[in-house]
Scaffold this motif. Structure first.
Motif, PDB file in Angstrom:
ATOM      1  N   LEU A  73      68.544  42.004 -10.007  1.00  0.00           N
ATOM      2  CA  LEU A  73      68.611  40.899  -9.043  1.00  0.00           C
ATOM      3  C   LEU A  73      69.358  41.290  -7.773  1.00  0.00           C
ATOM      4  CD1 LEU A  73      69.055  37.893 -11.456  1.00  0.00           C
ATOM      5  CD2 LEU A  73      66.953  38.893 -10.511  1.00  0.00           C
ATOM      6  N   ARG A  74      70.326  42.185  -7.891  1.00  0.00           N
ATOM      7  CA  ARG A  74      71.019  42.691  -6.702  1.00  0.00           C
ATOM      8  C   ARG A  74      70.037  43.455  -5.818  1.00  0.00           C
ATOM      9  NH1 ARG A  74      72.527  47.390  -5.292  1.00  0.00           N
ATOM     10  NH2 ARG A  74      72.229  48.296  -7.343  1.00  0.00           N
ATOM     11  N   VAL A  75      69.207  44.296  -6.418  1.00  0.00           N
ATOM     12  CA  VAL A  75      68.208  45.060  -5.658  1.00  0.00           C
ATOM     13  C   VAL A  75      67.158  44.119  -5.077  1.00  0.00           C
ATOM     14  CG1 VAL A  75      66.361  46.780  -5.860  1.00  0.00           C
ATOM     15  CG2 VAL A  75      68.604  47.215  -6.903  1.00  0.00           C
ATOM     16  N   TRP A  76      66.703  43.147  -5.866  1.00  0.00           N
ATOM     17  CA  TRP A  76      65.717  42.178  -5.375  1.00  0.00           C
ATOM     18  C   TRP A  76      66.244  41.532  -4.098  1.00  0.00           C
ATOM     19  CZ3 TRP A  76      65.022  37.252  -3.822  1.00  0.00           C
ATOM     20  CH2 TRP A  76      63.731  36.719  -3.837  1.00  0.00           C
ATOM     21  N   PRO A  85      67.287  34.866  -4.949  1.00  0.00           N
ATOM     22  CA  PRO A  85      66.064  34.527  -5.672  1.00  0.00           C
ATOM     23  C   PRO A  85      66.183  33.169  -6.358  1.00  0.00           C
ATOM     24  CG  PRO A  85      67.360  36.072  -6.951  1.00  0.00           C
ATOM     25  CD  PRO A  85      68.056  35.911  -5.617  1.00  0.00           C
ATOM     26  N   THR A  86      65.080  32.458  -6.420  1.00  0.00           N
ATOM     27  CA  THR A  86      65.037  31.259  -7.256  1.00  0.00           C
ATOM     28  C   THR A  86      65.077  31.748  -8.700  1.00  0.00           C
ATOM     29  OG1 THR A  86      62.638  31.259  -7.439  1.00  0.00           O
ATOM     30  CG2 THR A  86      63.597  30.047  -5.554  1.00  0.00           C
ATOM     31  N   ARG A  87      65.270  30.837  -9.642  1.00  0.00           N
ATOM     32  CA  ARG A  87      65.238  31.268 -11.044  1.00  0.00           C
ATOM     33  C   ARG A  87      63.855  31.786 -11.420  1.00  0.00           C
ATOM     34  NH1 ARG A  87      67.974  27.551 -15.303  1.00  0.00           N
ATOM     35  NH2 ARG A  87      66.893  25.910 -14.207  1.00  0.00           N
ATOM     36  N   ALA A  93      61.201  39.030 -11.517  1.00  0.00           N
ATOM     37  CA  ALA A  93      61.786  40.348 -11.253  1.00  0.00           C
ATOM     38  C   ALA A  93      62.233  41.018 -12.546  1.00  0.00           C
ATOM     39  CB  ALA A  93      62.953  40.223 -10.285  1.00  0.00           C
ATOM     40  N   LEU A  94      62.833  40.259 -13.451  1.00  0.00           N
ATOM     41  CA  LEU A  94      63.285  40.827 -14.723  1.00  0.00           C
ATOM     42  C   LEU A  94      62.091  41.223 -15.589  1.00  0.00           C
ATOM     43  CD1 LEU A  94      66.301  38.581 -15.735  1.00  0.00           C
ATOM     44  CD2 LEU A  94      66.305  40.759 -14.522  1.00  0.00           C
ATOM     45  N   SER A  95      61.085  40.385 -15.619  1.00  0.00           N
ATOM     46  CA  SER A  95      59.889  40.684 -16.394  1.00  0.00           C
ATOM     47  C   SER A  95      59.204  41.943 -15.856  1.00  0.00           C
ATOM     48  CB  SER A  95      58.930  39.492 -16.353  1.00  0.00           C
ATOM     49  OG  SER A  95      57.772  39.758 -17.081  1.00  0.00           O
ATOM     50  N   TYR A  96      59.126  42.057 -14.546  1.00  0.00           N
ATOM     51  CA  TYR A  96      58.524  43.227 -13.921  1.00  0.00           C
ATOM     52  C   TYR A  96      59.308  44.487 -14.308  1.00  0.00           C
ATOM     53  CZ  TYR A  96      56.379  46.273 -10.483  1.00  0.00           C
ATOM     54  OH  TYR A  96      55.691  47.308  -9.884  1.00  0.00           O
ATOM     55  N   TYR A  97      60.636  44.415 -14.195  1.00  0.00           N
ATOM     56  CA  TYR A  97      61.468  45.574 -14.524  1.00  0.00           C
ATOM     57  C   TYR A  97      61.291  45.963 -15.992  1.00  0.00           C
ATOM     58  CZ  TYR A  97      65.457  48.712 -14.725  1.00  0.00           C
ATOM     59  OH  TYR A  97      66.247  49.821 -14.887  1.00  0.00           O
ATOM     60  N   HIS A 100      57.769  47.632 -16.287  1.00  0.00           N
ATOM     61  CA  HIS A 100      57.459  48.815 -15.473  1.00  0.00           C
ATOM     62  C   HIS A 100      58.609  49.811 -15.345  1.00  0.00           C
ATOM     63  CE1 HIS A 100      54.607  45.693 -14.111  1.00  0.00           C
ATOM     64  NE2 HIS A 100      53.779  46.715 -13.997  1.00  0.00           N
ATOM     65  N   ASP A 101      59.795  49.444 -15.829  1.00  0.00           N
ATOM     66  CA  ASP A 101      60.980  50.277 -15.670  1.00  0.00           C
ATOM     67  C   ASP A 101      61.181  50.647 -14.195  1.00  0.00           C
ATOM     68  OD1 ASP A 101      63.294  51.479 -16.628  1.00  0.00           O
ATOM     69  OD2 ASP A 101      62.321  53.427 -16.914  1.00  0.00           O
ATOM     70  N   ALA A 102      60.936  49.654 -13.340  1.00  0.00           N
ATOM     71  CA  ALA A 102      61.066  49.823 -11.899  1.00  0.00           C
ATOM     72  C   ALA A 102      61.354  48.452 -11.282  1.00  0.00           C
ATOM     73  CB  ALA A 102      59.773  50.374 -11.310  1.00  0.00           C
ATOM     74  N   TYR A 103      61.982  48.482 -10.116  1.00  0.00           N
ATOM     75  CA  TYR A 103      62.271  47.227  -9.417  1.00  0.00           C
ATOM     76  C   TYR A 103      60.992  46.636  -8.850  1.00  0.00           C
ATOM     77  CZ  TYR A 103      67.008  49.016  -9.738  1.00  0.00           C
ATOM     78  OH  TYR A 103      68.192  49.517 -10.209  1.00  0.00           O
ATOM     79  N   GLN A 104      60.936  45.330  -8.815  1.00  0.00           N
ATOM     80  CA  GLN A 104      59.759  44.628  -8.300  1.00  0.00           C
ATOM     81  C   GLN A 104      59.662  44.853  -6.794  1.00  0.00           C
ATOM     82  OE1 GLN A 104      59.898  40.313  -8.468  1.00  0.00           O
ATOM     83  NE2 GLN A 104      57.767  40.274  -9.115  1.00  0.00           N
ATOM     84  N   PRO A 105      58.530  45.410  -6.333  1.00  0.00           N
ATOM     85  CA  PRO A 105      58.401  45.621  -4.881  1.00  0.00           C
ATOM     86  C   PRO A 105      58.258  44.308  -4.135  1.00  0.00           C
ATOM     87  CG  PRO A 105      56.374  46.214  -6.037  1.00  0.00           C
ATOM     88  CD  PRO A 105      57.377  45.836  -7.086  1.00  0.00           C
ATOM     89  N   ARG A 106      58.512  44.380  -2.856  1.00  0.00           N
ATOM     90  CA  ARG A 106      58.290  43.201  -2.013  1.00  0.00           C
ATOM     91  C   ARG A 106      56.803  42.922  -1.965  1.00  0.00           C
ATOM     92  NH1 ARG A 106      61.845  42.930   3.314  1.00  0.00           N
ATOM     93  NH2 ARG A 106      60.597  41.053   3.369  1.00  0.00           N
TER      94      ARG A 106
END
Length: 107
Positions: A73-76, A85-87, A93-97, A100-106
């Motif tokens: 969430l800090r990176v997001w 971020p909203t909840r 973002a957490l589900s994506y990470y 994918h073991d990666a931060y959610q892109p913009r």
């Protein structure tokens, strides 16, 4: 019945949205598990587990450690010019990470 490992409360049903709401207050050593085989959203049943003490809850799947969730969430937020971020966005973002073991892109 799911048990919140942090409080030991067996009477409440913890949801992922509850964990996200309280993320800053949670012990960073806890791990978030969610109900297996369900779409990850705010209403999905969740459990907070101290893996040094507790085993994986039956019927639950690993999602993310609390300290990693905070980092995601800090990176997001940083990638979106400081926007909070909203909840729903945090959940996404957490589900994506987790998937994918990666931060959610913009977008």
């Amino acid at each position: 019945m799911l048990v919140d490992s942090q409080s030991g409360d067996e009477s409440s049903q913890l949801r992922l949205g509850d964990a996200l709401r309280d993320l800053d207050e949670l012990d960073g050593e806890l791990t978030i598990y969610v109900a297996s085989g369900q779409t990850v959203d705010l209403a999905i049943p969740a459990a907070l587990v101290d893996e040094g003490i507790d085993n994986q809850p039956e019927g639950m799947a690993y999602l993310i450690e609390v300290h990693l969730a905070r980092d995601v969430l800090r990176v997001w937020k940083a990638w979106r010019d400081g926007q909070e971020p909203t909840r729903e966005e945090a959940c996404s973002a957490l589900s994506y990470y987790a998937s994918h073991d990666a931060y959610q892109p913009r977008d």
